[in-house]
Motif scaffolding. Structure first.
Motif, PDB file in Angstrom:
ATOM      1  N   VAL A 288       0.876  -1.273  -0.141  1.00  0.00           N
ATOM      2  CA  VAL A 288      -0.095   0.078  -0.062  1.00  0.00           C
ATOM      3  C   VAL A 288       0.903   1.272  -0.076  1.00  0.00           C
ATOM      4  CG1 VAL A 288      -1.989  -1.100   1.004  1.00  0.00           C
ATOM      5  CG2 VAL A 288      -0.218  -0.308   2.653  1.00  0.00           C
ATOM      6  N   ASN A 289       2.003   1.245  -0.790  1.00  0.00           N
ATOM      7  CA  ASN A 289       2.457   2.379  -0.846  1.00  0.00           C
ATOM      8  C   ASN A 289       2.128   3.635  -1.105  1.00  0.00           C
ATOM      9  OD1 ASN A 289       4.907   0.866  -0.109  1.00  0.00           O
ATOM     10  ND2 ASN A 289       5.801   0.419  -2.186  1.00  0.00           N
ATOM     11  N   ASN A 290       1.067   3.590  -2.074  1.00  0.00           N
ATOM     12  CA  ASN A 290       0.503   4.719  -2.656  1.00  0.00           C
ATOM     13  C   ASN A 290      -0.778   4.957  -1.892  1.00  0.00           C
ATOM     14  OD1 ASN A 290       2.448   5.246  -4.546  1.00  0.00           O
ATOM     15  ND2 ASN A 290       1.707   3.374  -5.902  1.00  0.00           N
ATOM     16  N   ARG A 291      -1.184   4.337  -1.122  1.00  0.00           N
ATOM     17  CA  ARG A 291      -2.384   4.720  -0.210  1.00  0.00           C
ATOM     18  C   ARG A 291      -2.431   6.135   0.225  1.00  0.00           C
ATOM     19  NH1 ARG A 291      -5.583   0.887   2.099  1.00  0.00           N
ATOM     20  NH2 ARG A 291      -5.195  -0.456   0.108  1.00  0.00           N
ATOM     21  N   TYR A 292      -1.622   6.651   0.840  1.00  0.00           N
ATOM     22  CA  TYR A 292      -1.449   8.162   1.169  1.00  0.00           C
ATOM     23  C   TYR A 292      -0.709   8.510   0.029  1.00  0.00           C
ATOM     24  CZ  TYR A 292      -2.957   7.137   5.951  1.00  0.00           C
ATOM     25  OH  TYR A 292      -3.770   6.772   6.981  1.00  0.00           O
ATOM     26  N   ARG A 293      -1.350   9.890  -0.106  1.00  0.00           N
ATOM     27  CA  ARG A 293      -0.775  10.846  -1.538  1.00  0.00           C
ATOM     28  C   ARG A 293       0.414  11.612  -1.183  1.00  0.00           C
ATOM     29  NH1 ARG A 293      -4.163   9.956  -5.712  1.00  0.00           N
ATOM     30  NH2 ARG A 293      -5.267   7.722  -5.267  1.00  0.00           N
ATOM     31  N   PHE A 294       1.270  11.357  -0.140  1.00  0.00           N
ATOM     32  CA  PHE A 294       2.263  12.221   0.204  1.00  0.00           C
ATOM     33  C   PHE A 294       3.608  11.560  -0.486  1.00  0.00           C
ATOM     34  CE2 PHE A 294      -0.115  11.945   4.274  1.00  0.00           C
ATOM     35  CZ  PHE A 294      -0.761  13.132   4.285  1.00  0.00           C
ATOM     36  N   ARG A 295       4.560  12.562  -0.524  1.00  0.00           N
ATOM     37  CA  ARG A 295       5.994  12.203  -0.993  1.00  0.00           C
ATOM     38  C   ARG A 295       6.701  11.244   0.005  1.00  0.00           C
ATOM     39  NH1 ARG A 295       9.552  17.020  -3.043  1.00  0.00           N
ATOM     40  NH2 ARG A 295       7.655  17.151  -4.491  1.00  0.00           N
ATOM     41  N   PRO A 296       6.770  10.008  -0.662  1.00  0.00           N
ATOM     42  CA  PRO A 296       7.855   9.236   0.326  1.00  0.00           C
ATOM     43  C   PRO A 296       9.225   9.405   0.396  1.00  0.00           C
ATOM     44  CG  PRO A 296       7.499   8.163  -1.936  1.00  0.00           C
ATOM     45  CD  PRO A 296       6.699   9.538  -1.766  1.00  0.00           C
ATOM     46  N   LEU A 297       9.739   9.110   1.742  1.00  0.00           N
ATOM     47  CA  LEU A 297      11.083   9.407   1.885  1.00  0.00           C
ATOM     48  C   LEU A 297      11.858   8.223   1.173  1.00  0.00           C
ATOM     49  CD1 LEU A 297      10.913   9.687   5.596  1.00  0.00           C
ATOM     50  CD2 LEU A 297      11.323  11.409   4.085  1.00  0.00           C
TER      51      LEU A 297
END
Length: 262
Positions: free
Chosen positions: A155-164
């Motif tokens: 679920v890497n893209n579940r939240y729409r924030f820029r990942p570290l």
């Protein structure tokens, strides 16, 4: 700090200070952080395949993919979509833990799901090892062991924030191993895992500035009854309510600001 607070309340969500990704935030940036642990986590160790809603026709040892009947959501802050779990936009199929391990890379967010229970989130490390918040402790375990019949997905893209970057995600997770209830500032496995990946202080309990202008809107997409919208003052409050709905399937009517079919 007074001038900084005035400025923060006029920024949009993406501009709010998130603190040091390592979790070692400076005192002047820690606004209303309350370090506590709420023991609402699911007892994944005690689940059996039947507890997870899997039938004899679909053994949890089968590879998948499998479809699961779930409530779908989308969430917004300042008219910006920050979270989406909609079958029309992403693959919500789940896989056995064994199959899931062949799909993972270090730093991936994994979600273990079952029927009528809150999902359990973990950070994948390597081989079959994951780091997660469970039973008041941040620990490293085998995904095969903790899945307990649950299936999962990335679920890497579940939240729409820029990942570290993956190395920072793993630094965040591994750097907190061994912390227990009184030292923990996340209220559930999802908030901890998401914080590790995105580094946003809003995932911590009491970790964001409240203002009248900033509200979070959770759209609950219920099959057959349209879309219901709930409003919250913080991201953490919204996460807790969404997980409660996942576990119980019941909406708190007093939280509804609008409902019906779109």
């Amino acid at each position: 700090m007074g001038n900084q607070l005035d400025r923060i309340t006029h920024l949009n969500y993406s501009e709010l200070p998130t603190g040091d990704p390592s979790g070692l935030e400076k005192d002047e940036l820690r606004v209303g952080v309350a370090y506590f642990f709420s023991d609402e986590e699911e007892e994944v160790d005690d689940r059996t395949p039947s507890d997870c809603g899997f039938t004899k026709d679909h053994s949890p040892t089968e590879e998948g993919p499998f479809s699961v009947s779930e409530v779908e959501y989308s969430a917004f802050c300042s008219q910006e979509c920050i979270f989406s779990k909609l079958r029309e936009n992403e693959d919500l199929n789940v896989y056995s833990a064994k199959t899931l391990l062949t799909m993972c890379k270090p730093g991936d967010l994994l979600e273990l799901v079952g029927t009528a229970q809150a999902p359990h989130w973990v950070i994948y490390e390597h081989e079959d090892r994951v780091i997660h918040l469970h039973k008041g402790e941040i620990r490293k375990d085998s995904l095969l062991e903790i899945s307990s019949g649950r299936r999962g997905r990335i679920v890497n893209n579940r939240y729409r924030f820029r990942p570290l970057p993956p190395d920072l995600v793993m630094q965040n997770a591994a750097g907190h191993l061994g912390l227990r209830s009184e030292e923990i500032c996340w209220t559930n496995s999802e908030s901890f895992a998401a914080w590790c990946r995105f580094g946003k202080r809003e995932f911590k309990a009491g970790g964001e500035v409240h203002s009248a202008e900033q509200q979070y809107f959770l759209k609950v997409h219920l099959s057959g009854s349209g879309v219901h919208t709930l409003v919250f003052r913080s991201l953490e409050d919204m996460i807790r309510e969404r997980r409660r709905v996942d576990a119980s399937g019941i909406l708190k009517e007093l939280s509804l600001v609008s409902g019906g079919k779109d």
